[in-house]
Design an enzyme around this catalytic site. Sequence first.
Site, PDB file in Angstrom:
ATOM      1  N   ARG A 237     -47.749  50.950 -52.078  1.00  0.00           N
ATOM      2  CA  ARG A 237     -49.114  51.381 -51.692  1.00  0.00           C
ATOM      3  C   ARG A 237     -50.295  50.738 -52.110  1.00  0.00           C
ATOM      4  NH1 ARG A 237     -45.728  56.273 -51.891  1.00  0.00           N
ATOM      5  NH2 ARG A 237     -45.663  57.402 -49.644  1.00  0.00           N
TER       6      ARG A 237
ATOM      7  N   SER B 121     -46.577  48.280 -56.363  1.00  0.00           N
ATOM      8  CA  SER B 121     -46.187  49.320 -55.548  1.00  0.00           C
ATOM      9  C   SER B 121     -46.503  48.829 -53.966  1.00  0.00           C
ATOM     10  CB  SER B 121     -46.804  50.529 -56.021  1.00  0.00           C
ATOM     11  OG  SER B 121     -46.962  51.631 -54.676  1.00  0.00           O
TER      12      SER B 121
ATOM     13  N   LEU C  68     -41.315  45.197 -49.253  1.00  0.00           N
ATOM     14  CA  LEU C  68     -40.726  44.850 -50.477  1.00  0.00           C
ATOM     15  C   LEU C  68     -41.827  43.770 -51.521  1.00  0.00           C
ATOM     16  CD1 LEU C  68     -37.219  43.485 -49.443  1.00  0.00           C
ATOM     17  CD2 LEU C  68     -37.746  45.652 -50.316  1.00  0.00           C
ATOM     18  N   HIS C  69     -41.895  44.014 -52.491  1.00  0.00           N
ATOM     19  CA  HIS C  69     -42.381  43.385 -53.681  1.00  0.00           C
ATOM     20  C   HIS C  69     -41.605  43.101 -54.897  1.00  0.00           C
ATOM     21  CE1 HIS C  69     -42.582  47.042 -55.854  1.00  0.00           C
ATOM     22  NE2 HIS C  69     -43.017  47.723 -54.872  1.00  0.00           N
TER      23      HIS C  69
ATOM     24  N   MET D 124     -37.555  51.404 -49.122  1.00  0.00           N
ATOM     25  CA  MET D 124     -38.426  51.640 -48.016  1.00  0.00           C
ATOM     26  C   MET D 124     -38.940  50.668 -47.393  1.00  0.00           C
ATOM     27  SD  MET D 124     -39.189  55.842 -48.210  1.00  0.00           S
ATOM     28  CE  MET D 124     -40.870  55.439 -49.036  1.00  0.00           C
TER      29      MET D 124
ATOM     30  N   HIS E  67     -39.075  45.575 -56.050  1.00  0.00           N
ATOM     31  CA  HIS E  67     -37.878  45.523 -55.485  1.00  0.00           C
ATOM     32  C   HIS E  67     -36.998  44.588 -55.953  1.00  0.00           C
ATOM     33  CE1 HIS E  67     -40.487  47.930 -52.601  1.00  0.00           C
ATOM     34  NE2 HIS E  67     -39.681  48.594 -52.920  1.00  0.00           N
TER      35      HIS E  67
ATOM     36  N   GLN F   7     -38.903  62.538 -47.024  1.00  0.00           N
ATOM     37  CA  GLN F   7     -39.820  62.557 -48.127  1.00  0.00           C
ATOM     38  C   GLN F   7     -40.994  62.485 -48.218  1.00  0.00           C
ATOM     39  OE1 GLN F   7     -37.414  58.852 -49.551  1.00  0.00           O
ATOM     40  NE2 GLN F   7     -39.216  58.529 -50.623  1.00  0.00           N
TER      41      GLN F   7
HETATM   42  O1  PAF Z   1     -38.320  54.971 -54.055  1.00  0.00           O
HETATM   43  C1  PAF Z   1     -38.229  54.699 -52.785  1.00  0.00           C
HETATM   44  O2  PAF Z   1     -38.507  53.677 -52.474  1.00  0.00           O
HETATM   45  C2  PAF Z   1     -37.571  55.776 -52.043  1.00  0.00           C
HETATM   46  O3  PAF Z   1     -38.005  57.063 -52.499  1.00  0.00           O
HETATM   47  C3  PAF Z   1     -36.013  55.777 -52.076  1.00  0.00           C
HETATM   48  C4  PAF Z   1     -35.247  55.779 -53.347  1.00  0.00           C
HETATM   49  C5  PAF Z   1     -35.795  54.204 -51.516  1.00  0.00           C
HETATM   50  C6  PAF Z   1     -35.385  57.028 -51.162  1.00  0.00           C
HETATM   51  O4  PAF Z   1     -36.095  56.632 -49.803  1.00  0.00           O
END
Ligand code: PAF
Length: 310
Positions: free
Chosen positions: A185, A183, A30-31, A27, A34, A58
Amino acid sequence: MIVTRTIAETRAALRSLPRPLGFTPTMGALHNGHLSLVDAAKTRCASVAASLFVNPTQFGRDEDLGRYPRDEARDLQRFEGAGVDVVFAPNADEMYPEGFSTGIHVAGALTATYEGASRSSHFDGVAIIVTKLLGVVQPDVLFLGEKDAQQLAVIRRVVHDLDLTVEVASIPTVREPDGLAMSSRNAYLTAEQRAVAPDLYRALLAGRAAAGAPAATTKDVVVAATTALLMPGLPLDDAERVAALRGEAPPAAPRFDLDYLAIVDADTFRPQSTIGPRSLLIAAARLGAIRLIDNVSLSPSAYPATDATT
Ligand code: PAF
Protein backbone atom coordinates in the site's frame (compact mmCIF):
# COMPACT_ATOMS: atom_id res chain seq x y z
CA MET A 1 8.68 -22.63 -11.72
CA ILE A 2 5.22 -24.14 -12.07
CA VAL A 3 2.18 -21.84 -11.92
CA THR A 4 -1.05 -23.56 -10.92
CA ARG A 5 -4.60 -22.23 -11.05
CA THR A 6 -6.59 -25.03 -9.45
CA ILE A 7 -6.38 -26.91 -6.18
CA ALA A 8 -6.02 -30.22 -8.03
CA GLU A 9 -3.12 -28.92 -10.17
CA THR A 10 -1.43 -27.52 -7.08
CA ARG A 11 -1.65 -30.79 -5.17
CA ALA A 12 -0.29 -32.67 -8.19
CA ALA A 13 2.62 -30.22 -8.65
CA LEU A 14 3.57 -30.33 -4.97
CA ARG A 15 3.38 -34.11 -4.59
CA SER A 16 6.79 -34.76 -6.16
CA LEU A 17 8.67 -31.88 -4.47
CA PRO A 18 11.31 -32.75 -1.87
CA ARG A 19 10.36 -31.97 1.74
CA PRO A 20 10.48 -29.97 3.90
CA LEU A 21 8.22 -27.64 1.98
CA GLY A 22 8.12 -23.93 2.91
CA PHE A 23 5.10 -21.81 2.01
CA THR A 24 4.57 -18.08 1.78
CA PRO A 25 1.04 -16.79 1.09
CA THR A 26 0.78 -13.36 -0.59
CA MET A 27 -1.73 -11.07 -2.24
CA GLY A 28 0.83 -10.10 -4.89
CA ALA A 29 2.17 -6.57 -5.47
CA LEU A 30 5.41 -8.16 -4.33
CA HIS A 31 8.16 -6.14 -2.67
CA ASN A 32 11.38 -7.10 -0.93
CA GLY A 33 9.47 -7.92 2.25
CA HIS A 34 7.71 -10.77 0.44
CA LEU A 35 10.97 -11.88 -1.14
CA SER A 36 12.62 -12.03 2.29
CA LEU A 37 9.95 -14.63 3.23
CA VAL A 38 10.89 -16.65 0.15
CA ASP A 39 14.60 -16.31 1.01
CA ALA A 40 13.95 -17.55 4.53
CA ALA A 41 11.92 -20.45 3.13
CA LYS A 42 14.72 -21.34 0.72
CA THR A 43 17.26 -21.31 3.52
CA ARG A 44 15.23 -23.64 5.73
CA CYS A 45 13.36 -25.85 3.27
CA ALA A 46 14.14 -28.11 0.32
CA SER A 47 11.21 -26.72 -1.73
CA VAL A 48 9.24 -23.48 -1.69
CA ALA A 49 5.63 -22.79 -2.66
CA ALA A 50 3.93 -19.41 -2.72
CA SER A 51 0.42 -18.21 -3.38
CA LEU A 52 -0.83 -15.16 -5.22
CA PHE A 53 -4.43 -14.36 -4.37
CA VAL A 54 -6.11 -11.07 -3.51
CA ASN A 55 -8.50 -12.49 -0.94
CA PRO A 56 -11.85 -10.67 -1.13
CA THR A 57 -13.10 -11.88 2.25
CA GLN A 58 -10.47 -9.93 4.21
CA PHE A 59 -11.42 -6.56 2.69
CA GLY A 60 -14.13 -4.45 4.27
CA ARG A 61 -16.87 -2.91 2.15
CA ASP A 62 -15.13 0.49 2.23
CA GLU A 63 -11.66 -0.89 1.62
CA ASP A 64 -9.49 -1.01 -1.47
CA LEU A 65 -10.24 -4.47 -2.95
CA GLY A 66 -11.05 -2.99 -6.36
CA ARG A 67 -7.93 -0.89 -6.58
CA TYR A 68 -5.53 -3.20 -4.72
CA PRO A 69 -2.35 -3.16 -6.89
CA ARG A 70 -2.27 -6.16 -9.26
CA ASP A 71 0.49 -7.10 -11.72
CA GLU A 72 0.58 -10.86 -12.00
CA ALA A 73 3.22 -11.03 -14.74
CA ARG A 74 5.65 -8.95 -12.67
CA ASP A 75 4.89 -10.91 -9.50
CA LEU A 76 5.47 -14.26 -11.22
CA GLN A 77 8.79 -12.98 -12.57
CA ARG A 78 9.84 -11.91 -9.09
CA PHE A 79 8.84 -15.27 -7.60
CA GLU A 80 10.76 -17.08 -10.32
CA GLY A 81 13.83 -14.89 -9.76
CA ALA A 82 13.65 -15.66 -6.04
CA GLY A 83 13.64 -19.42 -6.73
CA VAL A 84 10.06 -20.39 -5.88
CA ASP A 85 9.16 -23.88 -7.14
CA VAL A 86 5.36 -23.65 -7.35
CA VAL A 87 3.06 -20.61 -7.33
CA PHE A 88 -0.64 -21.19 -6.71
CA ALA A 89 -2.54 -18.29 -8.32
CA PRO A 90 -6.24 -19.21 -8.20
CA ASN A 91 -9.24 -17.05 -8.97
CA ALA A 92 -11.94 -16.29 -6.43
CA ASP A 93 -14.28 -19.04 -7.74
CA GLU A 94 -11.61 -21.66 -7.13
CA MET A 95 -11.19 -20.57 -3.53
CA TYR A 96 -14.82 -19.68 -2.78
CA PRO A 97 -16.97 -21.82 -5.11
CA GLU A 98 -20.75 -21.63 -5.15
CA GLY A 99 -22.08 -22.93 -1.85
CA PHE A 100 -18.96 -22.11 0.17
CA SER A 101 -20.31 -21.67 3.72
CA THR A 102 -17.54 -22.25 6.23
CA GLY A 103 -16.00 -19.55 8.38
CA ILE A 104 -13.29 -19.37 11.01
CA HIS A 105 -13.64 -16.81 13.76
CA VAL A 106 -10.95 -16.33 16.38
CA ALA A 107 -12.89 -14.89 19.30
CA GLY A 108 -11.88 -12.26 21.81
CA ALA A 109 -9.49 -9.35 22.08
CA LEU A 110 -7.05 -10.82 19.58
CA THR A 111 -9.39 -10.08 16.67
CA ALA A 112 -11.63 -7.37 18.18
CA THR A 113 -8.94 -4.82 19.05
CA TYR A 114 -6.50 -2.63 17.11
CA GLU A 115 -6.62 -3.83 13.46
CA GLY A 116 -9.76 -5.81 14.27
CA ALA A 117 -11.47 -2.75 15.77
CA SER A 118 -11.18 -0.69 12.62
CA ARG A 119 -11.47 -3.58 10.14
CA SER A 120 -14.34 -5.76 11.38
CA SER A 121 -14.29 -9.31 9.94
CA HIS A 122 -10.83 -8.71 8.41
CA PHE A 123 -9.28 -11.45 10.53
CA ASP A 124 -12.12 -13.87 9.73
CA GLY A 125 -11.17 -13.46 6.08
CA VAL A 126 -7.47 -13.94 6.83
CA ALA A 127 -8.15 -16.99 9.03
CA ILE A 128 -10.30 -18.78 6.45
CA ILE A 129 -8.02 -18.14 3.47
CA VAL A 130 -4.80 -19.07 5.26
CA THR A 131 -6.40 -22.23 6.64
CA LYS A 132 -7.68 -23.14 3.18
CA LEU A 133 -4.27 -22.48 1.62
CA LEU A 134 -2.61 -24.62 4.29
CA GLY A 135 -5.08 -27.40 3.43
CA VAL A 136 -4.19 -27.15 -0.26
CA VAL A 137 -0.42 -26.75 0.02
CA GLN A 138 0.17 -28.75 3.24
CA PRO A 139 3.56 -27.16 3.89
CA ASP A 140 5.92 -28.03 6.72
CA VAL A 141 6.73 -24.40 7.51
CA LEU A 142 4.56 -21.30 6.96
CA PHE A 143 6.54 -18.07 6.58
CA LEU A 144 4.85 -14.82 7.66
CA GLY A 145 6.12 -11.27 8.11
CA GLU A 146 6.35 -9.55 11.49
CA LYS A 147 5.01 -6.27 10.08
CA ASP A 148 1.47 -7.64 10.30
CA ALA A 149 2.02 -8.63 13.91
CA GLN A 150 -1.65 -9.06 14.78
CA GLN A 151 -2.25 -11.21 11.69
CA LEU A 152 0.74 -13.32 12.75
CA ALA A 153 -0.73 -13.77 16.25
CA VAL A 154 -4.17 -14.67 14.81
CA ILE A 155 -2.71 -17.28 12.45
CA ARG A 156 -0.61 -18.79 15.25
CA ARG A 157 -3.82 -19.04 17.29
CA VAL A 158 -5.67 -20.79 14.45
CA VAL A 159 -2.79 -23.21 13.84
CA HIS A 160 -2.64 -24.03 17.54
CA ASP A 161 -6.40 -24.31 18.13
CA LEU A 162 -7.04 -26.46 15.04
CA ASP A 163 -3.95 -28.65 15.62
CA LEU A 164 -2.67 -27.89 12.14
CA THR A 165 0.63 -29.64 11.54
CA VAL A 166 2.64 -26.70 10.31
CA GLU A 167 5.38 -24.66 11.96
CA VAL A 168 4.81 -20.89 11.81
CA ALA A 169 8.05 -18.96 11.23
CA SER A 170 8.02 -15.17 11.59
CA ILE A 171 10.41 -13.07 9.54
CA PRO A 172 11.54 -9.53 10.48
CA THR A 173 10.00 -6.51 8.75
CA VAL A 174 11.95 -5.31 5.73
CA ARG A 175 12.34 -1.52 5.61
CA GLU A 176 13.18 1.11 3.06
CA PRO A 177 16.54 2.84 3.71
CA ASP A 178 14.68 5.63 5.59
CA GLY A 179 12.94 3.11 7.86
CA LEU A 180 9.47 2.94 6.28
CA ALA A 181 8.19 -0.63 6.55
CA MET A 182 7.73 -2.13 3.09
CA SER A 183 4.06 -2.57 2.19
CA SER A 184 2.15 -2.96 -1.06
CA ARG A 185 0.00 0.00 0.00
CA ASN A 186 3.03 2.36 0.13
CA ALA A 187 2.45 2.74 -3.61
CA TYR A 188 -0.63 4.87 -2.79
CA LEU A 189 1.38 7.53 -0.90
CA THR A 190 1.83 10.93 -2.54
CA ALA A 191 5.41 12.31 -2.63
CA GLU A 192 4.61 14.55 0.36
CA GLN A 193 3.09 11.69 2.35
CA ARG A 194 5.99 9.39 1.42
CA ALA A 195 8.45 11.96 2.83
CA VAL A 196 6.63 12.00 6.18
CA ALA A 197 5.76 8.27 6.36
CA PRO A 198 9.07 7.08 7.96
CA ASP A 199 8.23 9.23 11.02
CA LEU A 200 5.95 6.39 12.13
CA TYR A 201 8.94 4.07 12.54
CA ARG A 202 11.04 6.86 14.08
CA ALA A 203 8.29 7.35 16.66
CA LEU A 204 8.32 3.62 17.48
CA LEU A 205 12.10 3.79 17.90
CA ALA A 206 11.68 6.77 20.24
CA GLY A 207 9.30 4.60 22.25
CA ARG A 208 11.75 1.73 22.26
CA ALA A 209 14.55 4.08 23.42
CA ALA A 210 12.31 5.27 26.27
CA ALA A 211 11.67 1.64 27.23
CA GLY A 212 15.42 1.16 27.69
CA ALA A 213 15.63 3.83 30.41
CA PRO A 214 15.89 2.60 34.02
CA ALA A 215 12.45 2.01 35.61
CA ALA A 216 10.69 2.97 32.37
CA THR A 217 6.91 2.58 32.49
CA THR A 218 4.58 1.72 29.61
CA LYS A 219 3.24 5.29 29.89
CA ASP A 220 6.77 6.70 29.35
CA VAL A 221 7.08 4.62 26.19
CA VAL A 222 3.68 5.58 24.78
CA VAL A 223 4.20 9.28 25.58
CA ALA A 224 7.67 9.28 23.98
CA ALA A 225 6.42 7.61 20.79
CA THR A 226 3.23 9.67 20.53
CA THR A 227 5.14 12.91 21.04
CA ALA A 228 7.70 11.94 18.42
CA LEU A 229 4.91 11.16 15.94
CA LEU A 230 2.52 14.04 16.48
CA MET A 231 5.00 16.77 17.46
CA PRO A 232 8.17 15.95 15.61
CA GLY A 233 9.49 19.44 16.63
CA LEU A 234 11.76 19.65 13.64
CA PRO A 235 13.38 23.08 13.16
CA LEU A 236 12.04 24.95 10.13
CA ASP A 237 14.37 24.51 7.22
CA ASP A 238 15.78 27.52 5.32
CA ALA A 239 13.00 27.63 2.70
CA GLU A 240 10.34 27.59 5.40
CA ARG A 241 12.15 30.29 7.45
CA VAL A 242 12.41 32.55 4.38
CA ALA A 243 8.72 31.96 3.57
CA ALA A 244 7.79 32.73 7.19
CA LEU A 245 9.84 35.99 7.13
CA ARG A 246 8.05 37.03 3.95
CA GLY A 247 4.75 36.38 5.68
CA GLU A 248 3.95 33.45 3.37
CA ALA A 249 2.57 30.32 4.96
CA PRO A 250 5.11 27.47 4.78
CA PRO A 251 3.92 24.49 2.75
CA ALA A 252 1.88 22.32 5.09
CA ALA A 253 3.47 18.89 5.58
CA PRO A 254 1.01 16.00 5.69
CA ARG A 255 0.10 15.20 9.30
CA PHE A 256 -0.48 11.83 10.91
CA ASP A 257 -3.88 11.09 12.30
CA LEU A 258 -3.11 8.53 15.03
CA ASP A 259 -5.42 5.52 15.17
CA TYR A 260 -3.68 3.62 18.00
CA LEU A 261 -0.33 3.39 19.67
CA ALA A 262 -0.08 0.74 22.38
CA ILE A 263 2.06 -1.82 24.14
CA VAL A 264 0.62 -5.29 23.78
CA ASP A 265 1.53 -8.89 24.37
CA ALA A 266 2.79 -10.37 21.07
CA ASP A 267 0.58 -13.48 21.36
CA THR A 268 -2.71 -12.19 22.81
CA PHE A 269 -2.64 -8.52 21.78
CA ARG A 270 -3.87 -7.64 25.26
CA PRO A 271 -2.57 -4.24 26.39
CA GLN A 272 0.28 -4.53 28.88
CA SER A 273 0.71 -2.35 31.94
CA THR A 274 4.35 -3.35 32.43
CA ILE A 275 7.04 -3.95 29.85
CA GLY A 276 7.83 -7.64 29.60
CA PRO A 277 9.62 -10.16 27.40
CA ARG A 278 6.68 -10.42 24.96
CA SER A 279 6.00 -6.67 24.65
CA LEU A 280 5.37 -5.14 21.24
CA LEU A 281 4.91 -1.43 20.62
CA ILE A 282 2.29 -1.26 17.85
CA ALA A 283 0.92 1.72 15.92
CA ALA A 284 -1.50 2.58 13.15
CA ALA A 285 -1.83 6.09 11.74
CA ARG A 286 -3.39 7.69 8.70
CA LEU A 287 -1.71 10.02 6.28
CA GLY A 288 -4.70 11.34 4.36
CA ALA A 289 -6.59 8.26 3.14
CA ILE A 290 -3.61 5.93 3.59
CA ARG A 291 -3.40 3.90 6.76
CA LEU A 292 0.07 2.78 7.82
CA ILE A 293 0.78 0.15 10.46
CA ASP A 294 4.07 -0.78 12.05
CA ASN A 295 5.49 -2.26 15.23
CA VAL A 296 8.73 -2.85 17.10
CA SER A 297 9.49 -5.33 19.84
CA LEU A 298 10.45 -3.85 23.19
CA SER A 299 12.39 -6.95 24.09
CA PRO A 300 14.64 -9.19 22.01
CA SER A 301 12.44 -12.17 22.90
CA ALA A 302 9.14 -10.80 21.54
CA TYR A 303 10.10 -12.28 18.18
CA PRO A 304 10.12 -15.03 17.26
CA ALA A 305 7.00 -15.84 19.22
CA THR A 306 6.86 -19.23 20.86
CA ASP A 307 5.56 -21.52 18.17
CA ALA A 308 2.25 -22.96 19.20
CA THR A 309 2.78 -26.25 17.39
CA THR A 310 6.36 -27.14 18.23
O1 PAF B 1 -0.57 -10.64 4.55
C1 PAF B 1 -1.18 -10.86 3.47
O2 PAF B 1 -0.70 -10.54 2.39
C2 PAF B 1 -2.52 -11.58 3.52
O3 PAF B 1 -3.25 -11.20 4.63
C3 PAF B 1 -2.40 -13.11 3.42
C4 PAF B 1 -1.67 -13.70 4.64
C5 PAF B 1 -1.68 -13.50 2.15
C6 PAF B 1 -3.80 -13.73 3.39
O4 PAF B 1 -4.53 -13.29 2.27
